[in-house]
Design a protein around this motif. Structure first.
Motif, short mmCIF file in Angstrom:
data_model
loop_
_atom_site.label_atom_id
_atom_site.label_comp_id
_atom_site.label_asym_id
_atom_site.label_seq_id
_atom_site.Cartn_x
_atom_site.Cartn_y
_atom_site.Cartn_z
N VAL A 20 -4.75 -5.73 -0.06
CA VAL A 20 -3.26 -5.15 0.31
C VAL A 20 -2.47 -4.66 0.21
N PHE A 21 -1.05 -3.76 1.09
CA PHE A 21 -0.72 -2.64 0.67
C PHE A 21 0.90 -3.11 0.58
N PHE A 22 1.96 -3.29 -0.23
CA PHE A 22 3.17 -4.23 -0.18
C PHE A 22 3.98 -2.35 -0.58
N TYR A 23 4.56 -2.44 0.72
CA TYR A 23 5.78 -0.43 0.78
C TYR A 23 6.75 -0.64 0.27
N ASP A 24 7.11 -0.19 -0.43
CA ASP A 24 8.81 0.48 -0.70
C ASP A 24 9.89 0.23 0.36
N PRO A 25 11.14 0.33 0.74
CA PRO A 25 11.86 1.37 1.57
C PRO A 25 10.88 2.40 1.97
N THR A 26 10.79 3.33 2.22
CA THR A 26 10.53 4.39 2.67
C THR A 26 12.13 5.12 3.21
N ALA A 27 11.81 6.51 2.50
CA ALA A 27 13.07 7.50 3.02
C ALA A 27 12.12 8.65 3.76
N ILE A 28 12.76 9.20 4.38
CA ILE A 28 12.20 9.91 5.36
C ILE A 28 12.88 11.11 5.88
N PHE A 56 7.75 -3.09 4.03
CA PHE A 56 6.97 -3.87 5.03
C PHE A 56 5.34 -4.06 4.42
N THR A 57 4.88 -4.91 4.35
CA THR A 57 3.22 -5.38 4.24
C THR A 57 2.30 -5.09 4.92
N GLN A 58 1.41 -3.97 4.62
CA GLN A 58 -0.02 -4.20 5.76
C GLN A 58 -0.79 -5.22 4.86
N ALA A 59 -1.53 -6.23 5.30
CA ALA A 59 -2.76 -6.68 4.91
C ALA A 59 -3.98 -6.22 5.53
N THR A 60 -5.21 -6.89 5.12
CA THR A 60 -6.76 -6.26 5.20
C THR A 60 -6.97 -5.61 7.22
N ARG A 61 -7.59 -4.39 7.09
CA ARG A 61 -7.47 -3.76 8.26
C ARG A 61 -6.76 -3.97 9.65
N ASN A 62 -5.03 -3.65 8.67
CA ASN A 62 -4.39 -3.35 9.72
C ASN A 62 -4.15 -2.27 9.90
N THR A 63 -3.21 -2.16 11.60
CA THR A 63 -2.43 -0.76 11.84
C THR A 63 -0.85 -1.43 12.67
#
Length: 251
Positions: A122-130, A147-154
């Protein structure tokens, strides 16, 4: 009666008596030929031997740590099969792009697709600068929430970059952008995302690691009127790089 002759008590120099060395030679002790060791030499040798033992133990400890780390990495790979996340650009629209003198007004609508191909991670992302650039000139900045991205998630990530507020650019950058738009009618755009991600593998959670996502191959045209201009993103490729910082260097 005949007279008796008594010899003298002291032998004469020319006499035939026994030769006696004078003074007598000194008798050496049995261990007189052995070298004499000073205490200082013994202390120096003890210090050198201690240093050698310490170096050997330190080398052995470092070697053992490297071996254990390699074995742990191999074990994690076989159990979890980790893969880096995938990013792609789904849609990129130019709502406004106006250059006047050294002032730039830009507005972009961006949709990104983030994919987690892992089954057990599982990935836990901080705020992203673009950041959006064209030929090295920064033409728009924005952010994405954490945002958090679970397994096998799009996950689809949508955001608006820029706005109606004008931003200052140097004269050389303004001339370059105007020349590009005049000659070809569009700009080669690069999208860059910088964030930090934490990884969860079962009960194990890693520390946050910085990643950078770079997407190239976008040609953005200037919109006519109020209608947004949609760019072609079929050939856009996104590259994910780990940003590991060691002291003053970022790898």
């Amino acid at each position: 009666m005949a007279d008796r002759v008594y010899p003298s008590a002291k032998p004469t120099a020319s006499g035939g008596g026994e030769n006696v060395a004078f003074p007598p030679a000194k008798v050496l002790p049995p261990n007189a030929t052995r070298p004499f060791y000073r205490p200082q030499l013994l202390r120096h040798r003890n210090r050198r031997s201690c240093c050698c033992r310490c170096c050997l133990w330190i080398t052995f400890t470092i070697f053992l740590i490297v071996i254990l780390a390699a074995l742990s990495g191999v074990l994690v790979w076989f159990v979890y099969r980790p893969h880096t996340p995938h990013f792609s650009v789904s849609s990129f629209q130019v709502s406004e792009l106006n250059i006047k003198s050294s002032k730039l007004i830009s507005k972009f609508n961006l949709t990104l697709i983030a994919q987690n191909p892992n089954k057990k991670i599982v990935f836990f992302y901080d705020p992203t600068a673009i950041s959006i650039t064209s030929d090295g000139v920064d033409i728009g900045d924005g952010t994405l929430p954490a945002f958090t991205q679970a397994t096998r998630n799009t996950t689809a990530l949508r955001t608006v970059i820029g706005g109606s507020a004008a931003r200052s650019i140097d004269d050389a950058s303004a001339i370059l952008l105007k020349s590009k738009l005049k000659n070809s009618g569009n700009l080669a755009v690069k999208i860059q995302l910088d964030t930090k991600v934490k990884v969860k593998m079962g009960a194990l959670k890693t520390k946050k690691v910085a990643i950078r996502v770079s997407c190239d191959g976008i040609n953005a045209a200037v919109p006519v009127g109020k209608a947004a201009k949609t760019a072609t993103v079929a050939n856009v490729k996104c590259k994910v790089d780990l940003r590991i910082k060691i002291w003053k260097w970022t790898l």
